[in-house]
Design a protein around this motif. Sequence first.
Motif, PDB file in Angstrom:
ATOM      1  N   ARG A  20      27.657   1.535 -25.085  1.00  0.00           N
ATOM      2  CA  ARG A  20      26.458   2.143 -25.642  1.00  0.00           C
ATOM      3  C   ARG A  20      25.489   2.503 -24.530  1.00  0.00           C
ATOM      4  N   PRO A  21      24.710   3.582 -24.720  1.00  0.00           N
ATOM      5  CA  PRO A  21      23.771   3.982 -23.666  1.00  0.00           C
ATOM      6  C   PRO A  21      22.643   2.974 -23.498  1.00  0.00           C
ATOM      7  N   LYS A  22      22.182   2.857 -22.261  1.00  0.00           N
ATOM      8  CA  LYS A  22      21.043   1.998 -21.962  1.00  0.00           C
ATOM      9  C   LYS A  22      19.780   2.838 -21.914  1.00  0.00           C
ATOM     10  N   PHE A  23      18.652   2.205 -22.209  1.00  0.00           N
ATOM     11  CA  PHE A  23      17.367   2.880 -22.128  1.00  0.00           C
ATOM     12  C   PHE A  23      16.939   2.938 -20.668  1.00  0.00           C
ATOM     13  N   GLU A  24      16.460   4.087 -20.224  1.00  0.00           N
ATOM     14  CA  GLU A  24      16.038   4.288 -18.830  1.00  0.00           C
ATOM     15  C   GLU A  24      14.647   3.692 -18.607  1.00  0.00           C
ATOM     16  N   SER A  25      14.588   2.403 -18.377  1.00  0.00           N
ATOM     17  CA  SER A  25      13.304   1.715 -18.268  1.00  0.00           C
ATOM     18  C   SER A  25      12.530   2.106 -17.010  1.00  0.00           C
ATOM     19  N   GLU A  26      13.211   2.501 -15.953  1.00  0.00           N
ATOM     20  CA  GLU A  26      12.507   2.889 -14.726  1.00  0.00           C
ATOM     21  C   GLU A  26      11.665   4.148 -14.940  1.00  0.00           C
ATOM     22  N   LEU A  27      12.166   5.087 -15.746  1.00  0.00           N
ATOM     23  CA  LEU A  27      11.381   6.279 -16.083  1.00  0.00           C
ATOM     24  C   LEU A  27      10.115   5.885 -16.830  1.00  0.00           C
ATOM     25  N   LEU A  28      10.268   4.956 -17.761  1.00  0.00           N
ATOM     26  CA  LEU A  28       9.124   4.519 -18.553  1.00  0.00           C
ATOM     27  C   LEU A  28       8.115   3.750 -17.702  1.00  0.00           C
ATOM     28  N   LYS A  29       8.586   2.889 -16.814  1.00  0.00           N
ATOM     29  CA  LYS A  29       7.678   2.113 -15.958  1.00  0.00           C
ATOM     30  C   LYS A  29       6.799   3.033 -15.100  1.00  0.00           C
ATOM     31  N   ALA A  30       7.407   4.066 -14.526  1.00  0.00           N
ATOM     32  CA  ALA A  30       6.648   5.010 -13.708  1.00  0.00           C
ATOM     33  C   ALA A  30       5.601   5.735 -14.566  1.00  0.00           C
ATOM     34  N   TYR A  31       5.985   6.112 -15.775  1.00  0.00           N
ATOM     35  CA  TYR A  31       5.050   6.779 -16.686  1.00  0.00           C
ATOM     36  C   TYR A  31       3.894   5.849 -17.061  1.00  0.00           C
ATOM     37  N   MET A  32       4.215   4.595 -17.386  1.00  0.00           N
ATOM     38  CA  MET A  32       3.189   3.635 -17.779  1.00  0.00           C
ATOM     39  C   MET A  32       2.189   3.403 -16.642  1.00  0.00           C
ATOM     40  N   LYS A  33       2.675   3.287 -15.425  1.00  0.00           N
ATOM     41  CA  LYS A  33       1.795   3.055 -14.280  1.00  0.00           C
ATOM     42  C   LYS A  33       0.804   4.209 -14.129  1.00  0.00           C
ATOM     43  N   LYS A  34       1.311   5.428 -14.208  1.00  0.00           N
ATOM     44  CA  LYS A  34       0.442   6.590 -14.082  1.00  0.00           C
ATOM     45  C   LYS A  34      -0.511   6.702 -15.264  1.00  0.00           C
ATOM     46  N   LEU A  35      -0.010   6.467 -16.474  1.00  0.00           N
ATOM     47  CA  LEU A  35      -0.840   6.561 -17.684  1.00  0.00           C
ATOM     48  C   LEU A  35      -2.002   5.579 -17.636  1.00  0.00           C
ATOM     49  N   LEU A  36      -1.730   4.329 -17.302  1.00  0.00           N
ATOM     50  CA  LEU A  36      -2.798   3.326 -17.267  1.00  0.00           C
ATOM     51  C   LEU A  36      -3.845   3.660 -16.212  1.00  0.00           C
ATOM     52  N   SER A  37      -3.397   4.092 -15.046  1.00  0.00           N
ATOM     53  CA  SER A  37      -4.376   4.387 -14.002  1.00  0.00           C
ATOM     54  C   SER A  37      -5.204   5.624 -14.335  1.00  0.00           C
ATOM     55  N   THR A  38      -4.609   6.652 -14.921  1.00  0.00           N
ATOM     56  CA  THR A  38      -5.396   7.839 -15.262  1.00  0.00           C
ATOM     57  C   THR A  38      -6.298   7.602 -16.467  1.00  0.00           C
ATOM     58  N   THR A  39      -5.832   6.825 -17.434  1.00  0.00           N
ATOM     59  CA  THR A  39      -6.624   6.575 -18.644  1.00  0.00           C
ATOM     60  C   THR A  39      -7.792   5.636 -18.368  1.00  0.00           C
ATOM     61  N   LEU A  40      -7.577   4.631 -17.519  1.00  0.00           N
ATOM     62  CA  LEU A  40      -8.574   3.571 -17.360  1.00  0.00           C
ATOM     63  C   LEU A  40      -9.256   3.544 -15.990  1.00  0.00           C
ATOM     64  N   SER A  41      -8.978   4.496 -15.116  1.00  0.00           N
ATOM     65  CA  SER A  41      -9.525   4.430 -13.748  1.00  0.00           C
ATOM     66  C   SER A  41     -11.054   4.412 -13.717  1.00  0.00           C
ATOM     67  N   SER A  42     -11.689   5.164 -14.595  1.00  0.00           N
ATOM     68  CA  SER A  42     -13.154   5.175 -14.614  1.00  0.00           C
ATOM     69  C   SER A  42     -13.723   4.381 -15.792  1.00  0.00           C
ATOM     70  N   ALA A  43     -12.860   3.651 -16.476  1.00  0.00           N
ATOM     71  CA  ALA A  43     -13.298   2.892 -17.659  1.00  0.00           C
ATOM     72  C   ALA A  43     -14.120   1.675 -17.250  1.00  0.00           C
ATOM     73  N   VAL A  44     -15.133   1.394 -18.042  1.00  0.00           N
ATOM     74  CA  VAL A  44     -15.998   0.235 -17.852  1.00  0.00           C
ATOM     75  C   VAL A  44     -16.041  -0.522 -19.163  1.00  0.00           C
ATOM     76  N   TRP A  45     -16.005  -1.854 -19.079  1.00  0.00           N
ATOM     77  CA  TRP A  45     -16.053  -2.669 -20.294  1.00  0.00           C
ATOM     78  C   TRP A  45     -17.322  -2.312 -21.075  1.00  0.00           C
ATOM     79  N   PRO A  46     -17.180  -1.923 -22.343  1.00  0.00           N
ATOM     80  CA  PRO A  46     -18.340  -1.437 -23.102  1.00  0.00           C
ATOM     81  C   PRO A  46     -19.257  -2.554 -23.601  1.00  0.00           C
ATOM     82  N   GLU A  47     -20.465  -2.148 -23.930  1.00  0.00           N
ATOM     83  CA  GLU A  47     -21.434  -3.047 -24.571  1.00  0.00           C
ATOM     84  C   GLU A  47     -20.909  -3.420 -25.960  1.00  0.00           C
TER      85      GLU A  47
END
Length: 129
Positions: A20-47
């Motif tokens: 059975r095929p395996k899920f390409e987790s390395e592709l997802l890990k690279a995407y997650m790293k970029k997504l988190l940094s772009t989404t939250l780079s300027s984020a500040v904990w809200p009031e």
Amino acid sequence: MANAALRSPPTPRSEVSSPRPKFESELLKAYMKKLLSTTLSSAVWPEPKERDRVKSWMKEIGDRVKDRMLEIQPKGFKYIVLTQVNENLGQGGRADIVCHWEDTDTVAQEVYYNDSLICICIALAIRTF
């Protein structure tokens, strides 16, 4: 009896590769790293009265990770995405999980932090039959 001594023991199930095929987790890990940094780079904990922003960050990240998982492997897996965002008070953050029931199941995790918040995102791809 002599033939039994010449036979090698059976290979354990955990060492047998699956057709059975395996899920390409390395592709997802690279995407997650970029997504988190772009989404939250300027984020500040809200009031306190703006805490719904934290919910929207978690929902956006979770939905986008799930969508990317479906792009990578659209069929044959069930997907679970866990996203947590906490205020960074100097406590650090860590995520560990191991949940491999079959050799085709996989987990990808990413931790992002800045001076204000910590985000942990864990994605599981579980093979269906």
